[in-house]
Design a protein around this motif. Structure first.
Motif, PDB file in Angstrom:
ATOM      1  N   GLY A   1      59.573  35.402  40.119  1.00 27.80           N
ATOM      2  CA  GLY A   1      58.543  35.650  39.354  1.00 27.80           C
ATOM      3  C   GLY A   1      57.828  34.295  40.019  1.00 27.80           C
ATOM      4  N   PRO A  10      55.866  39.378  37.688  1.00 30.59           N
ATOM      5  CA  PRO A  10      56.626  40.339  38.503  1.00 30.59           C
ATOM      6  C   PRO A  10      55.854  39.287  40.219  1.00 30.59           C
ATOM      7  CG  PRO A  10      56.045  41.697  37.045  1.00 30.59           C
ATOM      8  CD  PRO A  10      55.227  40.646  36.158  1.00 30.59           C
ATOM      9  N   GLU A  11      56.134  39.768  40.254  1.00 32.87           N
ATOM     10  CA  GLU A  11      55.060  39.573  41.788  1.00 32.87           C
ATOM     11  C   GLU A  11      54.744  41.344  42.764  1.00 32.87           C
ATOM     12  OE1 GLU A  11      56.375  38.003  46.603  1.00 32.87           O
ATOM     13  OE2 GLU A  11      57.393  37.273  45.395  1.00 32.87           O
ATOM     14  N   THR A  26      62.981  42.472  37.131  1.00 28.85           N
ATOM     15  CA  THR A  26      64.332  41.920  36.896  1.00 28.85           C
ATOM     16  C   THR A  26      64.265  41.569  34.961  1.00 28.85           C
ATOM     17  OG1 THR A  26      62.818  39.421  36.476  1.00 28.85           O
ATOM     18  CG2 THR A  26      63.756  40.464  39.203  1.00 28.85           C
ATOM     19  N   ARG A  27      65.405  41.409  35.342  1.00 27.29           N
ATOM     20  CA  ARG A  27      66.148  41.211  34.074  1.00 27.29           C
ATOM     21  C   ARG A  27      65.744  40.212  33.694  1.00 27.29           C
ATOM     22  NH1 ARG A  27      73.152  43.455  34.636  1.00 27.29           N
ATOM     23  NH2 ARG A  27      72.030  45.207  35.074  1.00 27.29           N
ATOM     24  N   ALA A  28      65.484  38.907  33.866  1.00 28.82           N
ATOM     25  CA  ALA A  28      64.834  37.338  33.776  1.00 28.82           C
ATOM     26  C   ALA A  28      63.618  38.208  33.240  1.00 28.82           C
ATOM     27  CB  ALA A  28      64.773  36.342  34.905  1.00 28.82           C
ATOM     28  N   GLN A  29      62.551  38.718  33.708  1.00 28.14           N
ATOM     29  CA  GLN A  29      61.317  39.236  33.181  1.00 28.14           C
ATOM     30  C   GLN A  29      61.451  39.700  31.830  1.00 28.14           C
ATOM     31  OE1 GLN A  29      59.921  40.779  37.263  1.00 28.14           O
ATOM     32  NE2 GLN A  29      59.001  39.206  37.785  1.00 28.14           N
ATOM     33  N   GLU A  43      73.110  37.089  36.467  1.00 28.99           N
ATOM     34  CA  GLU A  43      72.449  38.706  36.536  1.00 28.99           C
ATOM     35  C   GLU A  43      71.320  38.233  36.379  1.00 28.99           C
ATOM     36  OE1 GLU A  43      73.912  40.106  33.297  1.00 28.99           O
ATOM     37  OE2 GLU A  43      76.132  40.909  34.578  1.00 28.99           O
ATOM     38  N   GLU A  44      70.351  37.193  36.461  1.00 27.73           N
ATOM     39  CA  GLU A  44      68.522  37.310  36.339  1.00 27.73           C
ATOM     40  C   GLU A  44      67.546  37.747  37.514  1.00 27.73           C
ATOM     41  OE1 GLU A  44      71.260  33.145  34.719  1.00 27.73           O
ATOM     42  OE2 GLU A  44      70.837  35.304  37.051  1.00 27.73           O
ATOM     43  N   ASN A  45      68.425  37.779  38.669  1.00 28.53           N
ATOM     44  CA  ASN A  45      67.248  39.057  40.024  1.00 28.53           C
ATOM     45  C   ASN A  45      68.180  39.892  39.557  1.00 28.53           C
ATOM     46  OD1 ASN A  45      65.608  35.976  40.103  1.00 28.53           O
ATOM     47  ND2 ASN A  45      67.825  34.985  41.056  1.00 28.53           N
TER      48      ASN A  45
END
Length: 74
Positions: A1, A10-11, A26-29, A43-45
């Protein structure tokens, strides 16, 4: 993103006048919304999982307020 307004967005892709999320959130978002939900290393993506419908709606409302754009569930 892409980071905007201090948020990892998010894209989206555009189709017939609609902006649609291209990938799962994603978990990062998600962790921008729920600070205590920090993903582990590597695990970020990965897609966020195990959330309720109400949590997903709350994320969309939060993202809309933060960006000034309208986000909603399909």
């Amino acid at each position: 993103g892409i980071e905007d307004h201090g948020v990892l967005l998010p894209e989206v892709v555009y189709y017939k006048g609609l902006s649609i999320g291209r990938f799962e959130v994603t978990r990062a978002q998600w962790s921008c919304f729920r600070r205590q939900a920090r993903p582990g290393p590597g695990e970020e993506n990965l897609p966020v999982a195990g959330i309720t419908f109400d949590e997903a709606r709350a994320y969309c409302r939060w993202l809309s307020r933060r960006t000034g754009d309208r986000y909603r569930l399909p």
